[in-house]
Design a protein around this motif. Sequence first.
Motif, mmCIF file in Angstrom:
data_model
loop_
_atom_site.group_PDB
_atom_site.id
_atom_site.type_symbol
_atom_site.label_atom_id
_atom_site.label_comp_id
_atom_site.label_asym_id
_atom_site.label_seq_id
_atom_site.Cartn_x
_atom_site.Cartn_y
_atom_site.Cartn_z
ATOM 1 N N GLY A 181 -2.763 -10.092 43.587
ATOM 2 C CA GLY A 181 -3.045 -9.715 44.966
ATOM 3 C C GLY A 181 -4.190 -8.716 45.029
ATOM 4 N N ASP A 182 -4.827 -8.625 46.193
ATOM 5 C CA ASP A 182 -5.979 -7.736 46.325
ATOM 6 C C ASP A 182 -6.196 -7.428 47.799
ATOM 7 O OD1 ASP A 182 -9.181 -7.593 46.816
ATOM 8 O OD2 ASP A 182 -8.648 -6.694 44.885
ATOM 9 N N ALA A 183 -6.176 -6.152 48.155
ATOM 10 C CA ALA A 183 -6.290 -5.761 49.556
ATOM 11 C C ALA A 183 -7.674 -6.073 50.116
ATOM 12 C CB ALA A 183 -5.970 -4.278 49.715
ATOM 13 N N HIS A 184 -8.721 -5.950 49.304
ATOM 14 C CA HIS A 184 -10.067 -6.302 49.771
ATOM 15 C C HIS A 184 -10.140 -7.788 50.103
ATOM 16 C CE1 HIS A 184 -11.992 -2.418 48.816
ATOM 17 N NE2 HIS A 184 -11.201 -2.399 47.748
ATOM 18 N N ALA A 185 -9.595 -8.625 49.217
ATOM 19 C CA ALA A 185 -9.590 -10.065 49.471
ATOM 20 C C ALA A 185 -8.751 -10.392 50.699
ATOM 21 C CB ALA A 185 -9.060 -10.808 48.250
ATOM 22 N N LEU A 186 -7.631 -9.692 50.869
ATOM 23 C CA LEU A 186 -6.780 -9.928 52.034
ATOM 24 C C LEU A 186 -7.531 -9.619 53.323
ATOM 25 C CD1 LEU A 186 -4.047 -10.677 53.244
ATOM 26 C CD2 LEU A 186 -3.311 -8.311 52.872
ATOM 27 N N TYR A 187 -8.280 -8.538 53.336
ATOM 28 C CA TYR A 187 -9.062 -8.193 54.530
ATOM 29 C C TYR A 187 -10.058 -9.301 54.856
ATOM 30 C CZ TYR A 187 -12.040 -5.674 57.797
ATOM 31 O OH TYR A 187 -12.743 -5.313 58.920
ATOM 32 N N ALA A 188 -10.766 -9.788 53.840
ATOM 33 C CA ALA A 188 -11.734 -10.860 54.069
ATOM 34 C C ALA A 188 -11.040 -12.123 54.580
ATOM 35 C CB ALA A 188 -12.500 -11.156 52.786
ATOM 36 N N SER A 189 -9.856 -12.416 54.056
ATOM 37 C CA SER A 189 -9.127 -13.595 54.502
ATOM 38 C C SER A 189 -8.672 -13.453 55.955
ATOM 39 C CB SER A 189 -7.920 -13.830 53.589
ATOM 40 O OG SER A 189 -8.336 -14.184 52.287
ATOM 41 N N ASN A 234 -11.290 -3.254 65.616
ATOM 42 C CA ASN A 234 -11.911 -1.951 65.331
ATOM 43 C C ASN A 234 -11.438 -1.333 64.018
ATOM 44 O OD1 ASN A 234 -9.325 -1.357 66.137
ATOM 45 N ND2 ASN A 234 -9.888 0.380 67.452
ATOM 46 N N ILE A 235 -10.712 -2.087 63.202
ATOM 47 C CA ILE A 235 -10.268 -1.595 61.898
ATOM 48 C C ILE A 235 -11.170 -2.185 60.812
ATOM 49 C CG2 ILE A 235 -8.392 -1.578 60.202
ATOM 50 C CD1 ILE A 235 -6.420 -1.600 62.525
ATOM 51 N N GLY A 236 -11.881 -1.334 60.099
ATOM 52 C CA GLY A 236 -12.806 -1.788 59.068
ATOM 53 C C GLY A 236 -12.121 -1.999 57.732
ATOM 54 N N GLU A 237 -12.873 -2.535 56.782
ATOM 55 C CA GLU A 237 -12.294 -2.867 55.486
ATOM 56 C C GLU A 237 -11.772 -1.642 54.757
ATOM 57 O OE1 GLU A 237 -13.482 -5.081 51.270
ATOM 58 O OE2 GLU A 237 -14.862 -5.126 52.977
ATOM 59 N N ALA A 238 -12.547 -0.560 54.718
ATOM 60 C CA ALA A 238 -12.123 0.622 53.974
ATOM 61 C C ALA A 238 -10.832 1.199 54.545
ATOM 62 C CB ALA A 238 -13.225 1.678 53.997
ATOM 63 N N GLU A 239 -10.744 1.267 55.871
ATOM 64 C CA GLU A 239 -9.528 1.779 56.504
ATOM 65 C C GLU A 239 -8.341 0.882 56.198
ATOM 66 O OE1 GLU A 239 -7.766 2.780 60.987
ATOM 67 O OE2 GLU A 239 -9.854 2.129 60.740
ATOM 68 N N PHE A 240 -8.552 -0.427 56.275
ATOM 69 C CA PHE A 240 -7.460 -1.358 56.001
ATOM 70 C C PHE A 240 -6.989 -1.241 54.558
ATOM 71 C CE2 PHE A 240 -6.065 -5.356 54.149
ATOM 72 C CZ PHE A 240 -4.930 -5.605 54.906
ATOM 73 N N VAL A 241 -7.929 -1.232 53.616
ATOM 74 C CA VAL A 241 -7.555 -1.189 52.198
ATOM 75 C C VAL A 241 -6.795 0.092 51.882
ATOM 76 C CG1 VAL A 241 -8.469 -1.042 49.853
ATOM 77 C CG2 VAL A 241 -9.382 -2.739 51.447
#
Length: 293
Positions: A181-189, A234-241
Amino acid sequence: MTARTTVQAFFDDKTWTVSYVIVDTATRSAAIVDPVLDFDFKSGRTHTLQADKLIAHVREHGLTVQWILETHAHADHLSSARYLQQHLGGRIAIGERITQVQQTFKKLFNLERGFLPDGTQFDHLFQDDEVFHIGGVEARALLVPGHTPADMAYLVDGAVFVGDTLFMPDVGSARADFPGGDAHALYASMRRILALPPETRMFVCHDYPPAGRAPAWETTVAAQRAHNIHARDNIGEAEFVQMRQARDATLDVPTLILPSIQVNIRAGQLPPPEYDGVSYLKIPLNVIGRTQA
């Protein structure tokens, strides 16, 4: 959905899982998404209550099952795909990256030599953006890794079935701390799914409703982009990860992860019986989960 297709949801209140029957109304062809095999962890017994509801629905409405679609190798329930296939036919399908998941868990469970992590347990392995058909209706398989490396979403006639990638807006997103699993990949998905037209209907695989709300499983891309507590616009990748990794660090291991993975990487087939005719599930000791202080 449009007049060409219908969808019927089946909610399992023991695992909070939603399975679906998608029907091309012109041909009566159908696809089943993420079916559940009941499992009593205390006794080690499987049951087919949820699967039999799907079978009854298919037979009552005179449907022909073409596909049994898995969004990924679930960690929270066992799949009844093989049982359904025995009774209804159809091809069991999942994303082609299931081989990565199989390789990981073959090693973790020290599975028998005869288990090959090559995806051949399934009838079809979808590539990203692959087009297939349910009767005369065009569908598309979308690779959406992050929760696991192999997650797929299925886009069918103005609706998308997202598995565990997104939940209802007030619940958010799936965890990303399983092997691979990967939170960065999840955000992109998530952003890939949320780039679909705003009116796209979205069907989730699980609901864990907050207190006071009944279980629900249908929303829209527009509603997710406006209101999802983890994935709104309004939630960016860094905040989400940062949020996802911090939250995942507090979560318990899913109750059924050990039995479910061993069945689900086999396309819903139980492990082969041993010399006494009984199938066994393994419990690897002191391997997964957090070390207690």
